[in-house]
Design an enzyme around this catalytic site. Structure first.
Site, short mmCIF file in Angstrom:
data_model
loop_
_atom_site.label_atom_id
_atom_site.label_comp_id
_atom_site.label_asym_id
_atom_site.label_seq_id
_atom_site.Cartn_x
_atom_site.Cartn_y
_atom_site.Cartn_z
N LYS A 102 1.02 -1.50 -0.39
CA LYS A 102 -0.34 0.17 0.44
C LYS A 102 1.03 1.48 0.21
O LYS A 102 1.91 1.39 0.31
CB LYS A 102 -0.81 -0.27 1.09
CG LYS A 102 -2.26 1.42 0.72
CD LYS A 102 -3.53 0.41 0.09
CE LYS A 102 -4.22 1.10 0.52
NZ LYS A 102 -5.66 -0.24 0.30
N1 LIG Z 1 -11.36 2.09 -4.52
C1 LIG Z 1 -11.09 0.67 -4.39
O1 LIG Z 1 -10.82 0.26 -5.36
C2 LIG Z 1 -11.01 0.50 -3.00
C3 LIG Z 1 -11.29 1.02 -1.89
N2 LIG Z 1 -11.46 0.30 -0.64
C4 LIG Z 1 -11.84 1.04 0.54
O2 LIG Z 1 -12.88 1.83 0.12
C5 LIG Z 1 -12.60 2.97 0.88
C6 LIG Z 1 -13.43 4.19 0.26
O3 LIG Z 1 -12.30 4.71 -1.07
P1 LIG Z 1 -12.92 5.04 -2.02
O4 LIG Z 1 -14.09 5.34 -2.26
O5 LIG Z 1 -11.62 5.13 -3.77
O6 LIG Z 1 -12.22 6.40 -2.55
P2 LIG Z 1 -13.02 7.71 -2.92
O7 LIG Z 1 -11.64 9.31 -2.09
O8 LIG Z 1 -12.97 7.89 -4.22
O9 LIG Z 1 -14.27 8.67 -1.19
C7 LIG Z 1 -14.19 8.69 -0.44
C8 LIG Z 1 -15.44 9.09 0.42
O10 LIG Z 1 -15.46 9.01 1.39
C9 LIG Z 1 -15.80 10.49 2.09
N3 LIG Z 1 -15.25 10.40 3.13
C10 LIG Z 1 -13.91 11.28 3.38
N4 LIG Z 1 -13.88 11.49 5.19
C11 LIG Z 1 -15.54 10.86 5.55
C12 LIG Z 1 -15.64 11.11 6.75
N5 LIG Z 1 -15.32 12.06 7.67
N6 LIG Z 1 -16.91 10.81 6.86
C13 LIG Z 1 -17.48 10.78 6.04
N7 LIG Z 1 -17.20 10.36 4.76
C14 LIG Z 1 -16.49 10.70 4.77
C15 LIG Z 1 -15.33 11.20 1.36
O11 LIG Z 1 -16.52 12.18 0.74
C16 LIG Z 1 -15.95 10.27 -0.11
O12 LIG Z 1 -17.33 10.25 -0.66
C17 LIG Z 1 -11.39 3.54 2.15
O13 LIG Z 1 -11.50 2.88 2.79
C18 LIG Z 1 -10.40 2.35 1.06
O14 LIG Z 1 -9.11 1.83 1.16
C19 LIG Z 1 -11.71 -1.27 -0.70
C20 LIG Z 1 -11.20 -1.70 -0.98
C21 LIG Z 1 -10.97 -1.14 -2.81
O1 LIG Z 2 -6.87 -2.79 -6.91
C1 LIG Z 2 -5.87 -3.05 -6.53
O2 LIG Z 2 -4.87 -3.50 -7.04
C2 LIG Z 2 -5.60 -2.49 -4.51
C3 LIG Z 2 -7.66 -1.82 -4.23
C4 LIG Z 2 -6.41 -1.76 -2.73
O3 LIG Z 2 -5.97 -0.97 -2.29
C5 LIG Z 2 -7.52 -2.79 -1.29
O4 LIG Z 2 -8.02 -3.64 -1.92
O5 LIG Z 2 -7.79 -1.61 -0.19
#
Ligand SMILES: NC(=O)C1=CN([C@@H]2O[C@H](COP(=O)(O)OP(=O)(O)OC[C@H]3O[C@@H](n4cnc5c(N)ncnc54)[C@H](O)[C@@H]3O)[C@@H](O)[C@H]2O)C=CC1
Ligand SMILES: O=C(O)CCC(=O)C(=O)O
Length: 411
Positions: A102
């Site tokens: 990461k």
């Molecule tokens: N993008 C991916 O493919 C993956 C993401 N994740 C996890 O999912 C989670 C979200 O990631 P993404 O959607 O990619 O990020 P993103 O940056 O697209 O969205 C994050 C969201 O969280 C909200 N947010 C931030 N602080 C907040 C708070 N204090 N209260 C409420 N909402 C808040 C933001 O406004 C935004 O809507 C993270 O924990 C990430 O590690 C896990 C696996 C894969």
């Molecule tokens: O798509 C990936 O390689 C990693 C996604 C990721 O950061 C996660 O699963 O938390």
């Protein structure tokens, strides 16, 4: 409890259940490599700004290390370390041939212009390009990063190593990204939810959902739950929160967010205090934002019967204990959000083969991986008489331990 202490605790618990040798346990816990780099860039106004970038490569016993890159003000070495370790167990639970890594930069991407973000991403890539690689360590998006960020990494990396589409996943389709990757974490999370609910004779279409985070993961999860007839009764993000006991029209909320940049002022619901989202009345709670949001301060007040951990480590161990005692069923992150890295794997395979799959195939394969993952976790729960979290941890840790032993450790 901080993210690393919490992750280490879960790992140690799984190691104990499996009866792992203490020396092997220590070797699995310590990261393969930790990278910390200074990233200085000129801002648009000509001033100098310096940020700190991290990449933690946790383990590569099962294959190239894999994991996202996060841009967020709270990125710190312990957090990145924990997230890298979770990736090792997650790729093993999904049974894809990867290890875990990461990365992240401590910055607020909302305070940076597009050209500042591009410069920052390129400087970070220059600093780590000789430590990542198509068969070594393959980054992807996470919070605060997106396909455009991956495109800049691809371009910068390719200047040093020749055209290398497989160096990152989650990139734009025009640069070799996979169809279905954008939706994959949310879609995988919905497949996982369906598998879990089926165990309890329930289905999405007669349940209510509260979703924290409306970015990549949260918005896709909300959209797909809405499509399946589930009632999303509350949604929050950094800009605000909205509730509607009759169900929020998610396509309309997405259009409102696109148009105004905020969840506030949506006519199809009432504004609510974002801090109430996690304790809002609902059947299923899906945290899709930051880690550690469920803790001893709010766990007792959670109303949901099921928690689907779409975010990484949203539940701290104290909350885990409180919620389990209340009978809340928690589907752990290292399985529930593994759809993203699983489709990242499909993207990498397509890049290496030089052959593109259609979206139907991507989604059908994702369903197979998510369903098999749930069955494998259930088997571990039966064998070890443990929670779903320990079922997933023992599954992942056992696979990594077996690979490590098979490879041997002679210098
Ligand atoms: N993008 C991916 O493919 C993956 C993401 N994740 C996890 O999912 C989670 C979200 O990631 P993404 O959607 O990619 O990020 P993103 O940056 O697209 O969205 C994050 C969201 O969280 C909200 N947010 C931030 N602080 C907040 C708070 N204090 N209260 C409420 N909402 C808040 C933001 O406004 C935004 O809507 C993270 O924990 C990430 O590690 C896990 C696996 C894969
Ligand atoms: O798509 C990936 O390689 C990693 C996604 C990721 O950061 C996660 O699963 O938390």
């Amino acid at each position: 409890m901080n993210a690393l202490a919490a992750t280490n605790r879960n790992f140690r618990h799984a190691a104990r259940i499996l009866g792992l040798d203490s020396k092997l346990e220590r070797s699995l816990l310590i990261p393969f490599r930790e990278i910390k780099v200074e990233c200085s860039i000129p801002k648009d106004d000509g001033s100098l700004a310096t940020y700190v970038g991290f990449r933690v490569q946790h383990d590569n016993a099962r294959g190239p290390m894999k994991g996202g890159i996060r841009y967020h003000p709270e990125v710190d070495p312990d957090e990145v370390n924990a997230l890298a370790q979770l990736m090792t167990w997650k790729t093993a639970v999904a049974d894809i041939p990867y290890g875990g890594a990461k990365g992240g930069i401590g910055c607020n991407p909302k305070d940076l212009s597009m050209s500042e973000l591009e410069r920052l991403t390129r400087v970070f890539t220059q600093k780590i390009h000789d430590l990542i690689g198509v068969h070594t360590d393959v980054p992807a998006p996470d919070m605060g990063t997106n396909p455009q960020t991956m495109a800049w990494i691809l371009d910068e990396y390719s200047k040093f190593h020749g055209h290398s589409p497989a160096i990152v996943t989650g990139k734009p389709i025009d640069l070799g990204g996979s169809l279905g990757r954008d939706a994959a974490t949310g879609r995988g999370c919905v497949f996982a939810t369906e598998a879990l609910l089926a165990e309890y004779g329930k289905s999405i279409n007669n349940l209510t959902f509260a979703i924290q985070g409306f970015g990549n993961v949260g918005s896709w999860a909300a959209r797909l739950i809405h499509e399946r007839g589930g009632k999303v009764v509350a949604v929050s993000d950094i800009t605000g929160a909205v509730k509607n006991p009759n169900g929020i029209n998610i396509p309309e909320l997405l259009a409102h967010k696109d148009g105004t940049g905020s969840l506030k002022g949506f006519h199809g619901g009432d504004d609510m205090n974002p801090s109430e989202l996690l304790v809002h009345e609902c059947d299923v709670l899906i945290p899709c934002a930051l880690g550690g949001v469920l803790n001893r301060d709010n766990a007792t007040d959670v109303k949901a019967k099921f928690i689907i951990e779409a975010a990484n480590h949203p539940t701290d161990p104290e909350a885990d204990e409180i919620l389990s005692k209340k009978g809340v069923v928690i589907l752990p992150d290292i399985y529930a959000n593994s759809g993203g890295v699983t489709v990242s794997y499909f993207e990498w395979v397509q890049n290496i083969q030089g052959f593109m799959w259609d979206e139907e195939k991507v989604n059908a394969e994702l369903w197979k991986y998510m369903t098999r993952g749930f069955d494998n976790i259930k088997d571990m729960c039966k064998t070890h008489d443990c929670s779903l979290r320990m079922g997933a941890f023992t599954l992942g840790v056992n696979r990594v331990a077996r690979a490590t032993i098979l490879r041997g450790w002679e210098a």
